[in-house]
Write a protein that holds these residues in place. Structure first.
Motif, mmCIF file in Angstrom:
data_model
loop_
_atom_site.group_PDB
_atom_site.id
_atom_site.type_symbol
_atom_site.label_atom_id
_atom_site.label_comp_id
_atom_site.label_asym_id
_atom_site.label_seq_id
_atom_site.Cartn_x
_atom_site.Cartn_y
_atom_site.Cartn_z
ATOM 1 N N ALA A 75 55.272 42.002 46.313
ATOM 2 C CA ALA A 75 55.780 41.989 48.010
ATOM 3 C C ALA A 75 55.079 43.140 49.080
ATOM 4 N N THR A 76 53.502 43.454 48.722
ATOM 5 C CA THR A 76 52.585 44.279 49.678
ATOM 6 C C THR A 76 52.519 43.052 50.699
ATOM 7 N N LEU A 81 47.242 44.353 48.988
ATOM 8 C CA LEU A 81 47.573 44.684 47.420
ATOM 9 C C LEU A 81 46.038 44.597 46.547
ATOM 10 N N LEU A 82 45.495 44.198 47.205
ATOM 11 C CA LEU A 82 44.246 44.487 46.200
ATOM 12 C C LEU A 82 43.914 45.769 45.504
ATOM 13 N N LYS A 89 45.209 48.689 37.165
ATOM 14 C CA LYS A 89 44.706 47.596 36.114
ATOM 15 C C LYS A 89 44.636 48.023 35.057
ATOM 16 N N ASN A 90 45.750 49.331 34.314
ATOM 17 C CA ASN A 90 45.314 49.757 32.587
ATOM 18 C C ASN A 90 46.935 49.764 33.427
ATOM 19 N N THR A 109 41.374 35.153 41.626
ATOM 20 C CA THR A 109 41.175 36.892 42.618
ATOM 21 C C THR A 109 42.067 37.483 41.437
ATOM 22 N N LEU A 110 43.332 37.436 41.612
ATOM 23 C CA LEU A 110 44.044 39.010 40.840
ATOM 24 C C LEU A 110 44.089 38.787 39.407
ATOM 25 N N ARG A 111 43.487 37.380 38.503
ATOM 26 C CA ARG A 111 42.679 38.195 37.462
ATOM 27 C C ARG A 111 42.235 38.502 37.253
ATOM 28 N N LYS A 112 41.017 39.172 38.634
ATOM 29 C CA LYS A 112 40.266 39.526 38.238
ATOM 30 C C LYS A 112 40.703 41.315 38.470
ATOM 31 N N TYR A 113 41.524 41.775 38.802
ATOM 32 C CA TYR A 113 41.917 42.617 38.972
ATOM 33 C C TYR A 113 42.950 43.495 37.458
ATOM 34 N N ILE A 114 43.968 42.307 37.282
ATOM 35 C CA ILE A 114 45.030 42.583 36.673
ATOM 36 C C ILE A 114 45.385 41.574 35.113
#
Ligand code: NAP
Length: 276
Positions: A75-76, A81-82, A89-90, A109-114
């Protein structure tokens, strides 16, 4: 993962307006027990205050929060957020559920990070602050258990709607989130007009809010009656209401509103591109 909320630890990252409101509602409604909740905020004082108020645990780092939580509510603000996810990530493994509230950041986009996490995008509108929100959500992959879990989690805050990401989710967002702003704008026009006819501002405001509330309440209590039928019931032939409605149609109010919805939709697409 099962759909029992009672055995999950729920972590909140970001405890501003939205994070704070959701935390408070879930604890007050006893959807979550304090011992199930972990919180973390960039400025620690905010989290510490809430920890003391609700007897929940504030943790020092987002890494610790993710490690110890099953469901993580992000909730940032979208712009924060990114970079936060980059640093995590890990930490997100495949059994973790990440729920993003960020406007304009798509699941892809979220999927690229996590990439490992089970991703959920949630869009509440501002009546969430009085637990009367419309809360849309979409999942990265169909998952009935997760759908039930998310519905259970957000139901104390309003009416929860599951949609596909893409056009459906964007339309729901414009209709309900931007929609709240559009309705306030209409309420302002209503009030201005009443005041121009000699009524005191406070009285005018009350007339507007009660008219909107009463109308919405009637519609909510009679879902079997269409809005068209309700309009016909209110307007007797050649009467006062009919004259106003005729003018609205002649001036193509519907066209103006559609154009505004579509402009908002286009802006949502632009934001999604900028954040992809
Ligand atoms: N407000 C609404 O009506 C509404 C409606 C729909 C969706 N949303 C979405 O809800 C999200 C939150 O909005 P908001 O209005 O609650 O924003 P907000 O009041 O600014 O709260 C954001 C919070 O996140 C914290 N934060 C920022 N970066 C962080 C980090 N790296 N680690 C931990 N905490 C961090 C901030 O901490 P600091 O105290 O250090 O600033 C702040 O407390 C946004 O994504 C927005 O798109 C909001």
């Amino acid at each position: 993962m099962n759909f029992l909320l009672s055995d999950k630890t729920v972590g909140f990252i970001g405890l501003g307006n939205m994070g704070g409101a959701i935390l408070s509602a879930l604890l007050k409604s006893e959807t979550l027990r304090p011992d199930q909740v972990l919180i973390h905020n960039r400025t620690p004082g905010k989290a510490q205050k809430l920890a003391a108020k609700f007897d929940v645990t504030s943790v020092d780092t987002p890494e610790e929060l993710v490690e110890k939580s099953d469901i993580i509510i992000l909730a940032t603000k979208p712009q924060d957020l990114l970079s936060l996810l980059e640093s995590l990530k890990n930490t997100f493994s495949s059994e973790k559920v990440a729920i993003s509230l960020a406007a304009g950041i798509q699941l892809s986009t979220l999927r690229k990070y996590i990439p490992e996490a089970q991703l959920v995008r949630v869009m509440p509108n501002t009546p969430i602050f009085i637990c009367r929100a419309v809360i849309g959500f979409c999942l990265a992959k169909p998952n009935l258990v997760l759908e039930k879990l998310v519905t259970k989690l957000f139901t104390p805050l309003g009416h929860v709607v599951s949609t596909e990401e893409g056009e459906e989710f964007s339309a729901l967002m414009v209709a309900s989130s931007s929609g709240t702003g559009f309705i306030f704008e209409l309420m302002k026009y209503w009030q201005d007009w009443i005041e121009e006819n000699g009524i005191e501002p406070e009285v005018a405001r009350k007339i507007v809010t009660e008219t909107f509330l009463g109308t919405a309440q009637m519609a909510a209590e009679s879902p079997e009656i269409s809005f068209d039928q309700q309009t016909v019931r209110v307007a007797s032939k050649k009467g006062v209401t009919a004259a106003g409605l005729y003018s609205m149609r002649e001036l193509e109010l519907e066209g103006i509103l559609r154009m505004s919805f579509n402009k908002a939709l286009m802006r949502d697409h632009e934001l999604a591109k900028e954040n992809s």
